[in-house]
Design a protein around this motif. Structure first.
Motif, short mmCIF file in Angstrom:
data_model
loop_
_atom_site.label_atom_id
_atom_site.label_comp_id
_atom_site.label_asym_id
_atom_site.label_seq_id
_atom_site.Cartn_x
_atom_site.Cartn_y
_atom_site.Cartn_z
N SER A 171 0.75 -1.13 0.07
CA SER A 171 0.11 0.12 0.07
C SER A 171 0.81 1.24 0.22
CB SER A 171 -0.86 0.09 1.09
OG SER A 171 -1.78 -1.21 1.41
N MET A 172 0.44 2.16 -0.70
CA MET A 172 0.86 3.47 -0.20
C MET A 172 1.03 4.08 0.98
SD MET A 172 2.38 6.02 -2.42
CE MET A 172 1.68 5.96 -4.02
N ALA A 173 -0.01 3.70 1.82
CA ALA A 173 -0.19 4.16 3.12
C ALA A 173 -1.08 2.98 3.85
CB ALA A 173 -0.93 5.56 3.25
N THR A 174 -0.82 2.64 5.07
CA THR A 174 -1.53 1.91 5.73
C THR A 174 -1.85 2.57 7.28
OG1 THR A 174 -0.64 -0.02 4.89
CG2 THR A 174 -1.57 -0.23 7.10
N PHE B 237 -16.84 -0.22 12.74
CA PHE B 237 -15.71 0.70 12.43
C PHE B 237 -14.56 0.38 13.16
CE2 PHE B 237 -18.66 3.36 15.00
CZ PHE B 237 -17.62 3.81 15.93
N ALA B 238 -13.36 0.93 12.89
CA ALA B 238 -12.32 1.17 13.65
C ALA B 238 -11.80 2.43 13.75
CB ALA B 238 -11.24 0.22 13.25
N LEU B 239 -11.04 2.89 15.02
CA LEU B 239 -10.67 4.29 15.26
C LEU B 239 -9.23 4.34 14.72
CD1 LEU B 239 -12.23 5.18 18.51
CD2 LEU B 239 -12.61 6.16 16.52
N GLY B 240 -8.97 5.55 13.95
CA GLY B 240 -7.61 5.89 13.52
C GLY B 240 -6.81 6.02 14.93
N THR B 241 -5.61 5.84 15.20
CA THR B 241 -4.74 5.80 16.19
C THR B 241 -3.55 6.74 16.23
OG1 THR B 241 -3.29 4.27 15.41
CG2 THR B 241 -5.05 3.34 16.67
N GLY B 242 -3.63 7.50 15.08
CA GLY B 242 -2.56 8.62 15.05
C GLY B 242 -1.14 8.02 14.55
N ILE B 243 -1.26 6.64 13.96
CA ILE B 243 -0.23 5.94 13.48
C ILE B 243 -0.58 5.51 12.01
CG2 ILE B 243 1.39 3.89 13.78
CD1 ILE B 243 0.40 3.88 16.52
N VAL B 244 0.25 5.99 11.00
CA VAL B 244 0.13 5.70 9.74
C VAL B 244 1.42 5.30 8.95
CG1 VAL B 244 -0.51 6.52 7.36
CG2 VAL B 244 -1.58 7.51 9.43
N LEU B 245 1.64 4.19 8.26
CA LEU B 245 2.80 3.71 7.60
C LEU B 245 2.87 4.04 6.24
CD1 LEU B 245 2.70 0.00 8.91
CD2 LEU B 245 3.68 2.00 9.94
N ILE B 246 3.73 4.93 5.69
CA ILE B 246 3.77 5.34 4.15
C ILE B 246 5.03 5.19 3.53
CG2 ILE B 246 2.45 7.52 5.18
CD1 ILE B 246 5.07 8.97 5.01
N GLU B 247 4.92 5.33 2.26
CA GLU B 247 6.20 5.10 1.23
C GLU B 247 6.41 6.48 1.05
OE1 GLU B 247 7.57 2.34 0.67
OE2 GLU B 247 6.03 1.30 2.03
N PRO B 248 7.83 6.64 0.53
CA PRO B 248 8.30 7.91 0.07
C PRO B 248 7.52 8.67 -0.94
CG PRO B 248 9.80 6.23 -0.31
CD PRO B 248 8.75 5.54 0.41
N GLU B 249 7.08 7.73 -1.80
CA GLU B 249 6.33 8.36 -2.84
C GLU B 249 4.92 9.24 -2.53
OE1 GLU B 249 8.47 4.85 -3.98
OE2 GLU B 249 6.94 5.09 -2.50
N ILE B 250 4.71 9.29 -1.40
CA ILE B 250 3.46 9.93 -0.99
C ILE B 250 3.76 11.48 -1.02
CG2 ILE B 250 3.95 10.04 1.67
CD1 ILE B 250 0.91 8.99 2.07
N PHE B 251 5.07 11.98 -0.88
CA PHE B 251 5.14 13.24 -0.88
C PHE B 251 4.79 14.01 -2.39
CE2 PHE B 251 7.95 12.09 2.75
CZ PHE B 251 7.75 13.03 3.50
N SER B 252 4.99 13.32 -3.21
CA SER B 252 4.56 13.60 -4.58
C SER B 252 3.02 13.88 -4.65
CB SER B 252 5.05 12.83 -5.74
OG SER B 252 4.26 11.54 -5.53
#
Length: 676
Positions: free
Chosen positions: A126-129, A165-180
């Motif tokens: 994924s681009m982000a998890t 539903f689930a709650l966002g915890t304030g933790i996200v895993l990202i790939e460097p391409e996300i900046f674009s």
């Protein structure tokens, strides 16, 4: 793997604790919240960490430094500069996050298995998890819906779709391409905003639902609860402290007196002093270098570092910020929160749920029913009947007396000379040197009388033609070291109320004297006591006293005062017996008993039968010797109502001349007053 810790939150939900503390630096079991995040990242092999800062960034930098103390490498980025489009910093952050990275808030508490989450993220490519919590009992926060494959199908701030539903915890895993894909790098500072932006762009997102502890610490109640959870072992985080007994955690050294009751689980920080008879209940946390005085009770209370709880105080379910001082017999109700640096006066009562903003002063005996945001930062009145009094190194500190001396200097004309004297206690001498330094910095000359009593200072101020003087006394009172500062005018008398008010105003408004052209000079004069004694001898008939062979039972807390009096008594041929008045004056076969108080300024007298003179009878005798003594130059140096040594010698001299006992003198005066 790399990580970005978001330590930019102001923590408005935790006010007043976060007025001067970023939320990421709020202590959990005496450690900043963000330290648990750093520890979690290191545990899962992530040691190259960026930290995003905005609110009070220097506090985070100063504590964590480069991260080497925690086994990681920290690089700091300030959000204000990044969101303003600073291209240089934008590129450096993008370059820093050149691999799969964890974006995690620094103001949450979790024991999430990051390694498992990272494995899930890489498996889905994924681009982000989003790392999610399945605890549906929590309604606040970002609601996220996922399908069976773990793909995100919806996001919202509130539940608008059917199904779990689930709650966002304030933790996200990202790939460097996300900046674009980001219009503004500032979006990275808010995981919720980042998720919304990516989802609206149609970027496929994954959701990993963790089976671990997580708290957003979104309220003061939640702030207390997470520490209870840590103490109960519900969070997979070690408590770096030894256990005195099961559930009784202690960091470093602990001074604990007799009859202290501890009920676990609880945590006591390093350098804490629990005095006799204190009680600390379960789920309490005591910050480092704090003091809980005799007989006080804490129940489910959190104290930040360097706090002071006075004697017989009752603190229940409260949170106290750092450097707070709670007076004797204070009652703090359930869920009271007191900000940093507050002073709550003796016997005050703060009702349940009241919030007190930092650096506020609550007067003695006050009842506080409502939140205190505005008001005086300190009590309007510093002086009481004795001078300025407070607990040593709590109320009266070197910093405080330095400011007080500067405020006093502000009232003095150029070229003034101030006499200084203190008892023999090391802390009193330290305070004297702080006063001396501050006065000299303000261009005021000082004369150090060394170690001495207050009457000695009053005599020396006049004999050396000083503008005024300051005496510092430290005495043990109700188990605490009580400091008293007495400021005298040019006649050796207590300064008047007008001068007191001027000093108080200068302290409140921080109007301090500053001298750039001339520094004050320091002089030393250690012969004042000898001059005082010689002047005193001239007031009495030494030959008559020696012939009589008078015996006095002396009770005095100060050994130093006794050491001054012994040579005086010996030279006059008197016998001084040191003992307790409670044992009976007659049992010592003494002619009189005397209890010396207040650094030699006050006394209590007892006849040979043990009868104590009333305040009116003592005041009558003081008036006699004030009126009947000659008005010579030496006599002008003594103040009968402020000099216990002088009045004692005058009474002994009179009794020896008249061949009377103290009881006889009292009877004579009683009869004389009846005839008037």
């Amino acid at each position: 793997m790399k990580a970005v810790i978001l330590a930019d939150g102001k923590g408005e939900e935790l006010l007043p604790l976060t007025v001067r503390t970023p939320k990421a630096m709020v202590p959990l079991l005496n450690r900043p919240c963000m330290e648990y995040t750093v520890e979690l990242l290191k545990q899962h092999g992530i040691t190259d960490i960026a930290v995003s800062l905005e609110y009070l960034p220097e506090l985070v930098r100063d504590y964590f430094g480069d991260g080497s103390r925690f086994g990681v490498a920290l690089t700091y980025f300030e959000e204000q500069r990044l969101s303003a489009g600073d291209e240089k910093n934008r590129q450096s952050l993008a370059e820093f996050l050149n691999d799969t990275s964890v974006v995690i808030r620094g103001d949450i508490l979790t024991d999430c298995n990051l390694s498992e989450a990272i494995g899930f993220h890489r498996e889905r490519r994924s681009m982000a998890t989003l790392v999610l919590s399945g605890d549906e009992s929590r309604l606040e926060g970002l609601h996220v819906w996922t399908n069976r494959e773990g793909n995100v199908t919806g996001v919202a701030e509130q539940s608008v779709e059917e199904g779990s539903f689930a709650l966002g915890t304030g933790i996200v895993l990202i790939e460097p391409e996300i900046f674009s894909l980001l219009e503004d790098e500032g979006e990275l500072a808010e995981p919720e905003q980042l998720v919304h932006s990516l989802f609206q762009q149609g970027i496929p997102l994954s959701g990993y639902v963790m089976k671990a502890y997580w708290s957003k610490i979104h309220s003061l109640m939640e702030y207390k609860q997470v520490q209870c959870d840590l103490l109960d072992g519900k969070v997979d985080r070690a408590i770096p402290a030894r256990q005195l007994a099961p559930g009784i955690y202690v960091e470093g050294d602990l001074a604990i007196d007799a009859s202290v009751r501890l009920e676990g689980p609880l945590l006591i920080g390093k350098g804490v002093h629990l005095q006799t008879g204190t009680s600390v209940g379960a789920y309490s946390v005591i910050g480092s270098r704090s003091v809980v005085a005799e007989g006080s009770a804490l129940t489910q209370t959190i104290l930040w570092e360097n706090s002071y709880i006075g004697m017989q105080a009752d603190v229940s379910g409260s949170i106290l910020g750092r450097n707070t001082s709670i007076g004797d017999c204070v009652l703090l109700g359930e869920n009271t929160v007191v900000g940093d640096g507050c002073r709550i006066g003796r016997a005050a009562s703060v009702k349940a749920g009241v919030l007190i903003w930092p650096h506020k002063g609550i007067e003695e005996g006050a009842t506080v029913n409502h939140t205190v945001i505005f008001g005086n930062t300190q009590p309007r009145r510093l002086f009481d009947s004795q001078g300025i009094t407070g607990i040593g190194n709590v109320d009266i500190t070197p910093e405080f007396v330095s400011r007080l001396a500067a405020a006093y200097a502000y009232q003095l004309p150029p070229g003034s000379r101030i006499a200084l004297c203190a008892c023999d206690h090391p802390f009193a001498q330290l305070l004297k040197h702080s006063v001396m330094t501050s006065l000299c910095a303000a261009g005021i000359d000082t004369i150090d009388f060394g170690v001495g009593i207050a009457p000695q200072l009053r005599y020396g101020v006049q004999s050396l033609s000083c503008t005024g003087g300051i005496h510092i006394q430290m005495a043990k009172q109700h188990g605490e070291k009580q400091v008293t500062l007495r400021i005298a005018d040019q006649d050796g008398l207590p300064i008047n109320r007008e001068m007191q008010q001027s000093i108080e105003l200068s302290c409140r408004q921080e109007m301090y004297a500053r001298s750039l052209g001339r520094l004050g000079q320091l002089h030393v004069e250690h012969r004042v006591w000898d001059a005082y004694k010689q002047a005193l001898f001239m007031q009495v008939d030494g030959g008559t006293i020696k012939h009589r062979g008078y015996t006095v039972l002396v009770e005095c807390e100060s050994r130093f005062l006794l050491s001054l009096l012994y040579p005086l008594f010996t030279e006059l041929g008197m016998t001084a017996l040191v003992g307790s008045i409670a044992d009976g004056v007659s049992s010592y076969q003494a002619d009189m008993g005397v209890r010396l108080l207040q650094s030699g300024e006050a006394l209590e007298l007892f006849s040979h039968t043990g009868e104590r003179l009333t305040e009116d009878q003592l005041a009558d005798l003081q008036m006699i010797f004030s009126e009947t003594r000659s008005e010579g130059t030496n006599e002008a140096r003594f103040h009968p109502k402020l000099d216990a040594v002088y009045i004692l010698m005058c009474i002994v001299d009179y009794l020896c001349k008249k061949e009377l006992s103290l009881a006889d003198l009292v009877l004579q005066r009683r009869a004389a007053l009846r005839l008037q």
